[in-house]
Design an enzyme around this catalytic site. Structure first.
Site, PDB file in Angstrom:
ATOM      1  N   CYS A 175      88.870  54.871  91.505  1.00 54.54           N
ATOM      2  CA  CYS A 175      88.741  55.216  90.789  1.00 54.54           C
ATOM      3  C   CYS A 175      87.772  54.829  89.924  1.00 54.54           C
ATOM      4  O   CYS A 175      88.571  54.359  89.278  1.00 54.54           O
ATOM      5  CB  CYS A 175      88.899  57.097  90.357  1.00 54.54           C
ATOM      6  SG  CYS A 175      87.792  57.886  89.551  1.00 54.54           S
TER       7      CYS A 175
HETATM    8  N1  LIG Z   1      88.312  63.220  92.379  1.00 52.65           N
HETATM    9  C1  LIG Z   1      87.684  62.303  91.840  1.00 52.65           C
HETATM   10  O1  LIG Z   1      87.433  61.720  90.542  1.00 52.65           O
HETATM   11  C2  LIG Z   1      86.812  62.098  92.120  1.00 52.65           C
HETATM   12  C3  LIG Z   1      85.807  62.552  93.366  1.00 52.65           C
HETATM   13  N2  LIG Z   1      84.591  61.553  94.429  1.00 52.65           N
HETATM   14  C4  LIG Z   1      84.696  61.930  95.570  1.00 52.65           C
HETATM   15  O2  LIG Z   1      83.069  61.103  96.314  1.00 52.65           O
HETATM   16  C5  LIG Z   1      82.983  62.264  97.071  1.00 52.65           C
HETATM   17  C6  LIG Z   1      81.247  62.255  96.939  1.00 52.65           C
HETATM   18  O3  LIG Z   1      81.738  63.077  95.651  1.00 52.65           O
HETATM   19  P1  LIG Z   1      80.428  63.687  95.291  1.00 52.65           P
HETATM   20  O4  LIG Z   1      79.296  62.797  95.116  1.00 52.65           O
HETATM   21  O5  LIG Z   1      80.050  64.903  94.852  1.00 52.65           O
HETATM   22  O6  LIG Z   1      79.771  64.317  96.257  1.00 52.65           O
HETATM   23  P2  LIG Z   1      78.168  64.576  97.802  1.00 52.65           P
HETATM   24  O7  LIG Z   1      77.825  63.428  97.561  1.00 52.65           O
HETATM   25  O8  LIG Z   1      78.477  64.834  98.239  1.00 52.65           O
HETATM   26  O9  LIG Z   1      77.187  65.060  96.229  1.00 52.65           O
HETATM   27  C7  LIG Z   1      77.637  66.276  96.108  1.00 52.65           C
HETATM   28  C8  LIG Z   1      76.382  67.091  95.822  1.00 52.65           C
HETATM   29  O10 LIG Z   1      76.458  66.606  94.694  1.00 52.65           O
HETATM   30  C9  LIG Z   1      75.506  66.556  93.178  1.00 52.65           C
HETATM   31  N3  LIG Z   1      77.118  65.570  92.587  1.00 52.65           N
HETATM   32  C10 LIG Z   1      77.264  65.140  92.455  1.00 52.65           C
HETATM   33  N4  LIG Z   1      78.188  64.311  91.623  1.00 52.65           N
HETATM   34  C11 LIG Z   1      77.274  65.651  91.062  1.00 52.65           C
HETATM   35  C12 LIG Z   1      77.300  65.240  89.203  1.00 52.65           C
HETATM   36  N5  LIG Z   1      77.755  64.810  88.080  1.00 52.65           N
HETATM   37  N6  LIG Z   1      76.712  66.376  88.506  1.00 52.65           N
HETATM   38  C13 LIG Z   1      76.097  67.082  89.017  1.00 52.65           C
HETATM   39  N7  LIG Z   1      75.229  66.956  91.025  1.00 52.65           N
HETATM   40  C14 LIG Z   1      76.505  66.323  91.294  1.00 52.65           C
HETATM   41  C15 LIG Z   1      75.491  65.776  94.494  1.00 52.65           C
HETATM   42  O11 LIG Z   1      73.864  65.273  94.348  1.00 52.65           O
HETATM   43  P3  LIG Z   1      73.292  63.632  93.762  1.00 52.65           P
HETATM   44  O12 LIG Z   1      74.308  62.307  94.470  1.00 52.65           O
HETATM   45  O13 LIG Z   1      71.989  63.637  93.883  1.00 52.65           O
HETATM   46  O14 LIG Z   1      73.861  63.533  92.065  1.00 52.65           O
HETATM   47  C16 LIG Z   1      74.820  66.463  96.118  1.00 52.65           C
HETATM   48  O15 LIG Z   1      73.688  67.117  95.925  1.00 52.65           O
HETATM   49  C17 LIG Z   1      84.317  63.502  97.504  1.00 52.65           C
HETATM   50  O16 LIG Z   1      84.806  62.959  98.270  1.00 52.65           O
HETATM   51  C18 LIG Z   1      84.556  63.597  96.038  1.00 52.65           C
HETATM   52  O17 LIG Z   1      85.939  64.113  95.431  1.00 52.65           O
HETATM   53  C19 LIG Z   1      83.792  60.743  93.686  1.00 52.65           C
HETATM   54  C20 LIG Z   1      84.205  60.428  92.148  1.00 52.65           C
HETATM   55  C21 LIG Z   1      84.710  61.844  91.666  1.00 52.65           C
HETATM   56  N1  LIG Z   2      86.755  58.904  91.151  1.00 53.55           N
HETATM   57  C1  LIG Z   2      86.249  58.441  92.709  1.00 53.55           C
HETATM   58  N2  LIG Z   2      87.304  58.954  92.721  1.00 53.55           N
HETATM   59  C2  LIG Z   2      88.086  59.375  93.998  1.00 53.55           C
HETATM   60  C3  LIG Z   2      87.314  58.757  94.870  1.00 53.55           C
HETATM   61  N3  LIG Z   2      87.894  58.414  95.926  1.00 53.55           N
HETATM   62  C4  LIG Z   2      88.667  59.336  96.334  1.00 53.55           C
HETATM   63  N4  LIG Z   2      89.197  59.975  94.888  1.00 53.55           N
HETATM   64  C5  LIG Z   2      90.247  60.746  94.163  1.00 53.55           C
HETATM   65  O1  LIG Z   2      91.251  59.960  94.369  1.00 53.55           O
HETATM   66  C6  LIG Z   2      92.173  60.369  94.769  1.00 53.55           C
HETATM   67  C7  LIG Z   2      93.881  60.015  95.247  1.00 53.55           C
HETATM   68  O2  LIG Z   2      93.461  59.487  94.639  1.00 53.55           O
HETATM   69  P1  LIG Z   2      95.334  58.577  94.227  1.00 53.55           P
HETATM   70  O3  LIG Z   2      95.976  58.263  92.767  1.00 53.55           O
HETATM   71  O4  LIG Z   2      96.252  59.098  95.019  1.00 53.55           O
HETATM   72  O5  LIG Z   2      95.170  57.226  95.090  1.00 53.55           O
HETATM   73  C8  LIG Z   2      91.636  61.797  96.248  1.00 53.55           C
HETATM   74  O6  LIG Z   2      92.424  62.455  96.141  1.00 53.55           O
HETATM   75  C9  LIG Z   2      90.021  61.988  95.150  1.00 53.55           C
HETATM   76  O7  LIG Z   2      90.705  63.026  93.860  1.00 53.55           O
HETATM   77  C10 LIG Z   2      85.665  58.168  94.463  1.00 53.55           C
HETATM   78  O8  LIG Z   2      85.818  56.720  95.703  1.00 53.55           O
HETATM   79  N5  LIG Z   2      85.709  57.887  93.340  1.00 53.55           N
END
Ligand SMILES: NC(=O)C1=CN([C@@H]2O[C@H](COP(=O)(O)OP(=O)(O)OC[C@H]3O[C@@H](n4cnc5c(N)ncnc54)[C@H](OP(=O)(O)O)[C@@H]3O)[C@@H](O)[C@H]2O)C=CC1
Ligand SMILES: Nc1nc2c(ncn2[C@@H]2O[C@H](COP(=O)(O)O)[C@@H](O)[C@H]2O)c(=O)[nH]1
EC number: 1.7.1.7
Length: 327
Positions: A175
């Protein structure tokens, strides 16, 4: 918020053992109406799980969540799992086509047992609307919604109909959300889990930041019903990532779901790629996790997972590792 800490700042305090052998300790957990061998689920990421691993996990009574990055295969995946007599557990996003996908499943009379709404910032109307859409079309699916990092978010998603919430924004190994945006639970994930769990009336999945098997017990202590793990599950023989050789050693790739490798573009990148040392068969890691958790239960003075929930703990200011490497 008072008392901010993370996994490495905490030690659980042992209580008198009531078992004669660690093998007497039961690590099973009931989650969404099914009982699983471990309170652990491999992350729903493309370098962590694929269909073969999902089948292995379901057949052997482990929980799994399939990722959502090959959307065209999800319907046949649900059909295939259920025709084998296995449960189906899939992920969805929140874009328009995901609404149609839920309707398509309902039209085909296919109800996945578990559906996880998987987006980065889960405290949003986009997730609330999707929870309600799933509950309208597939009312008996168990809906996991996330990711979130505050009690308000947990309450709102539960109120919208989520059966469980997933806590963790930014603590993951691949991340870069914390660096690129300045937001999240990175560095204080365990305290955030505790904060959220106090507000929750339904199960919580702690997601991200697990670096050792002991962190699973700590997650349980601070309120998790289930623990999602990416990096510790990366690098196995069965792991989907590419294998490379460097200086005579094998490594496998592990990349974030919001990395440019996953997205195929550099827009809103919040994840990176790394290479993890090859670890051998997944089965061996699952067995070691079970043994370590059995040991945790015995130190907690019980013979079931629930014993861990009540143990005392200390905050060790200078980190429990004192500069030691984990393995
Ligand atoms: N657990 C974590 O810390 C994180 C996990 N991830 C992982 O990365 C993958 C992609 O995630 P994600 O980008 O959400 O998925 P998507 O690219 O499918 O976005 C989902 C929707 O939410 C919108 N969106 C995304 N981020 C935001 C935000 N911060 N505020 C408002 N709208 C938002 C996007 O629009 P638009 O792209 O136009 O903004 C899109 O319409 C997932 O699998 C997720 O679990 C990603 C980051 C953090
Ligand atoms: N900020 C982001 N978080 C991400 C992304 N892809 C996955 N994830 C999150 O990380 C955990 C796994 O964490 P780990 O410490 O066990 O390796 C996963 O379940 C998601 O919630 C990303 O691209 N950006």
């Amino acid at each position: 918020m008072e008392n901010v800490f993370d996994y490495e700042d905490i030690q659980l305090i042992p209580a008198k053992s009531i078992v004669n052998s660690r093998s007497e300790c039961d690590t099973t957990v009931t989650f969404g109406g099914r009982t699983f061998k471990l309170p652990v689920v491999p992350a729903n990421m493309q370098t962590i799980i694929d269909e073969k691993i999902a089948i292995y996990l379901a057949e052997n009574n482990y929980f799994y969540i399939m990722h959502r990055f090959q959307p065209e295969t999800r319907l046949s995946f649900v059909k295939d799992m259920q025709s084998r007599g296995l449960y189906a557990s899939i992920s969805v996003g929140v874009k328009e086509e995901e609404y149609r996908f839920i309707e398509e499943l309902a039209a085909e009379n296919l109800t996945p047992e578990y559906i996880t709404i998987d987006i980065a910032h889960g405290h949003s109307n986009a997730v609330i609307n999707m929870i309600q859409h799933i509950k309208k079309y597939l009312p008996s699916s168990f809906v996991i919604a996330g990711n979130v990092g505050t009690p308000e978010a947990v309450r709102e998603l539960e109120h919208a109909g989520a059966d469980a919430t997933k806590v963790g924004i930014g603590p993951g190994k691949v991340c870069i959300t914390k660096i690129k945006t300045g937001f999240g639970t990175g560095g204080w994930q365990l305290a955030a889990l505790r904060w959220c769990a106090k507000a929750a009336s339904k199960p919580i999945i702690a997601d991200g930041g697990i670096r050792t098997h002991g962190d699973i017990a700590k997650s349980i202590r601070f309120g998790a019903a289930m623990v999602m793990i990416g990096s510790l599950f990366a690098g196995h023989e069965e792991s989907p990532g590419e294998t490379v050789e460097k200086d005579g050693e094998l490594y496998k790739e592990y990349f974030g779901s919001a990395s440019e490798f996953q997205k195929g573009e550099k827009r809103n990148v919040e994840g990176k790629k790394m290479y993890v040392k090859y670890k051998g068969p997944l089965k061996d890691t699952l067995i070691e996790m079970e043994q370590d958790l059995q040991s945790s239960i015995s130190y907690a003075g019980g013979n079931k997972l629930s014993a861990i929930r009540n143990v005392d703990y200390v905050i060790v200011k200078n980190s429990i590792f004192n500069g030691d490497k984990v393995y």
